[in-house]
Scaffold this motif. Structure first.
Motif, PDB file in Angstrom:
ATOM      1  N   GLU A  45       0.879  -1.250   0.152  1.00  0.00           N
ATOM      2  CA  GLU A  45      -0.108  -0.164  -0.338  1.00  0.00           C
ATOM      3  C   GLU A  45       1.405   0.769   0.016  1.00  0.00           C
ATOM      4  N   ASN A  46       2.004   1.793   0.530  1.00  0.00           N
ATOM      5  CA  ASN A  46       2.235   2.469   0.488  1.00  0.00           C
ATOM      6  C   ASN A  46       4.266   2.370   0.656  1.00  0.00           C
ATOM      7  N   SER A  47       3.873   2.654  -0.932  1.00  0.00           N
ATOM      8  CA  SER A  47       5.383   2.013  -1.733  1.00  0.00           C
ATOM      9  C   SER A  47       6.064   3.101  -1.638  1.00  0.00           C
ATOM     10  N   PHE A  48       7.379   2.849  -1.195  1.00  0.00           N
ATOM     11  CA  PHE A  48       8.846   3.803  -1.112  1.00  0.00           C
ATOM     12  C   PHE A  48       9.527   3.661  -3.101  1.00  0.00           C
ATOM     13  N   ALA A  49       9.255   3.143  -3.086  1.00  0.00           N
ATOM     14  CA  ALA A  49       9.369   2.713  -5.565  1.00  0.00           C
ATOM     15  C   ALA A  49       8.636   4.045  -6.269  1.00  0.00           C
ATOM     16  N   LEU A  50       7.136   4.343  -5.698  1.00  0.00           N
ATOM     17  CA  LEU A  50       6.344   4.720  -5.985  1.00  0.00           C
ATOM     18  C   LEU A  50       6.702   6.095  -5.298  1.00  0.00           C
ATOM     19  N   LEU A  51       6.694   6.202  -3.822  1.00  0.00           N
ATOM     20  CA  LEU A  51       6.849   8.013  -3.729  1.00  0.00           C
ATOM     21  C   LEU A  51       7.510   8.609  -3.829  1.00  0.00           C
ATOM     22  N   LEU A  52       9.051   7.496  -3.755  1.00  0.00           N
ATOM     23  CA  LEU A  52      10.432   8.040  -4.696  1.00  0.00           C
ATOM     24  C   LEU A  52       9.573   8.749  -6.326  1.00  0.00           C
ATOM     25  N   LYS A  53       9.158   7.923  -6.609  1.00  0.00           N
ATOM     26  CA  LYS A  53       8.900   8.289  -8.729  1.00  0.00           C
ATOM     27  C   LYS A  53       8.557   9.500  -8.158  1.00  0.00           C
ATOM     28  N   GLU A  54       6.837   9.759  -7.279  1.00  0.00           N
ATOM     29  CA  GLU A  54       6.255  10.407  -7.256  1.00  0.00           C
ATOM     30  C   GLU A  54       7.075  12.036  -7.061  1.00  0.00           C
ATOM     31  N   LYS A  55       7.850  11.673  -5.884  1.00  0.00           N
ATOM     32  CA  LYS A  55       8.638  13.111  -5.905  1.00  0.00           C
ATOM     33  C   LYS A  55       9.854  13.400  -7.410  1.00  0.00           C
ATOM     34  N   LEU A  56      10.852  12.502  -7.061  1.00  0.00           N
ATOM     35  CA  LEU A  56      11.413  13.083  -8.642  1.00  0.00           C
ATOM     36  C   LEU A  56      10.123  13.527  -9.813  1.00  0.00           C
ATOM     37  N   THR A  57       9.440  12.869 -10.166  1.00  0.00           N
ATOM     38  CA  THR A  57       8.612  13.535 -11.563  1.00  0.00           C
ATOM     39  C   THR A  57       7.793  15.107 -11.152  1.00  0.00           C
ATOM     40  N   ASN A  58       7.705  15.196  -9.665  1.00  0.00           N
ATOM     41  CA  ASN A  58       6.617  16.450  -9.368  1.00  0.00           C
ATOM     42  C   ASN A  58       8.226  17.467  -9.604  1.00  0.00           C
ATOM     43  N   ILE A  59       9.086  16.836  -9.174  1.00  0.00           N
ATOM     44  CA  ILE A  59      10.051  18.270  -8.894  1.00  0.00           C
ATOM     45  C   ILE A  59      10.299  18.115 -11.054  1.00  0.00           C
ATOM     46  N   GLN A  60      10.723  17.423 -11.648  1.00  0.00           N
ATOM     47  CA  GLN A  60      10.321  17.156 -13.164  1.00  0.00           C
ATOM     48  C   GLN A  60      10.022  18.567 -13.456  1.00  0.00           C
ATOM     49  N   TYR A  61       8.529  17.968 -13.111  1.00  0.00           N
ATOM     50  CA  TYR A  61       7.304  18.994 -14.124  1.00  0.00           C
ATOM     51  C   TYR A  61       7.280  19.957 -12.996  1.00  0.00           C
ATOM     52  N   LYS A  62       7.860  20.571 -12.404  1.00  0.00           N
ATOM     53  CA  LYS A  62       7.621  21.793 -11.900  1.00  0.00           C
ATOM     54  C   LYS A  62       6.511  21.941 -10.345  1.00  0.00           C
ATOM     55  N   ILE A  63       5.984  20.642 -10.002  1.00  0.00           N
ATOM     56  CA  ILE A  63       5.183  20.941  -9.391  1.00  0.00           C
ATOM     57  C   ILE A  63       5.160  21.247  -7.742  1.00  0.00           C
ATOM     58  N   ASP A  64       6.682  20.659  -7.651  1.00  0.00           N
ATOM     59  CA  ASP A  64       7.635  20.747  -6.004  1.00  0.00           C
ATOM     60  C   ASP A  64       8.829  21.425  -6.429  1.00  0.00           C
ATOM     61  N   ASP A  65       9.419  22.186  -5.174  1.00  0.00           N
ATOM     62  CA  ASP A  65      10.177  22.723  -5.528  1.00  0.00           C
ATOM     63  C   ASP A  65      11.828  21.881  -5.827  1.00  0.00           C
ATOM     64  N   ASP A  66      12.246  22.000  -6.475  1.00  0.00           N
ATOM     65  CA  ASP A  66      13.432  21.770  -6.662  1.00  0.00           C
ATOM     66  C   ASP A  66      14.619  22.211  -5.335  1.00  0.00           C
ATOM     67  N   THR A  67      14.758  21.613  -4.141  1.00  0.00           N
ATOM     68  CA  THR A  67      15.646  21.846  -3.451  1.00  0.00           C
ATOM     69  C   THR A  67      17.211  21.479  -3.351  1.00  0.00           C
ATOM     70  N   PHE A  68      17.525  20.093  -4.247  1.00  0.00           N
ATOM     71  CA  PHE A  68      18.245  19.925  -4.655  1.00  0.00           C
ATOM     72  C   PHE A  68      19.329  20.470  -5.431  1.00  0.00           C
ATOM     73  N   GLY A  69      18.558  21.149  -6.551  1.00  0.00           N
ATOM     74  CA  GLY A  69      19.007  21.912  -7.545  1.00  0.00           C
ATOM     75  C   GLY A  69      19.830  20.907  -8.813  1.00  0.00           C
ATOM     76  N   TRP A  70      18.540  19.916  -8.895  1.00  0.00           N
ATOM     77  CA  TRP A  70      18.948  18.677  -9.623  1.00  0.00           C
ATOM     78  C   TRP A  70      18.855  19.544 -10.946  1.00  0.00           C
ATOM     79  N   THR A  71      17.614  20.388 -11.130  1.00  0.00           N
ATOM     80  CA  THR A  71      16.910  20.611 -12.526  1.00  0.00           C
ATOM     81  C   THR A  71      18.459  22.111 -13.108  1.00  0.00           C
ATOM     82  N   VAL A  72      18.614  21.319 -14.241  1.00  0.00           N
ATOM     83  CA  VAL A  72      19.343  22.353 -15.388  1.00  0.00           C
ATOM     84  C   VAL A  72      18.724  23.686 -16.540  1.00  0.00           C
TER      85      VAL A  72
END
Length: 75
Positions: A45-72
């Motif tokens: 029910e609480n997949s770490f992989a799916l949570l990580l995927k969601e967080k990364l794609t949210n950064i890619q699509y600018k839904i969440d802030d890129d606090t790590f400076g990953w996007t250029v």
């Protein structure tokens, strides 16, 4: 080692496997085969992989802030 994965799968301690890469981002693995035997992983029910995927794609699509400076920005 494969023997550790098999042992963990059999005793129920292996909960999740995922692959990651630039094209795939993060993808959960539902099972694996070794020497003609298939080992299925539990459905979580609480997949770490799916949570990580969601967080990364949210950064890619600018839904969440890129606090790590990953996007250029590419010009």
């Amino acid at each position: 080692m494969v023997s550790e994965l098999i042992e963990a799968s059999k005793d129920g301690s292996l909960m999740e496997i995922f692959g990651a890469g630039t094209a795939a981002v993060v993808n959960p693995v539902v099972g694996f085969s070794y020497q003609d035997t298939y080992y299925e992983l539990p459905k979580l029910e609480n997949s770490f992989a799916l949570l990580l995927k969601e967080k990364l794609t949210n950064i890619q699509y600018k839904i969440d802030d890129d606090t790590f400076g990953w996007t250029v920005k590419v010009k």
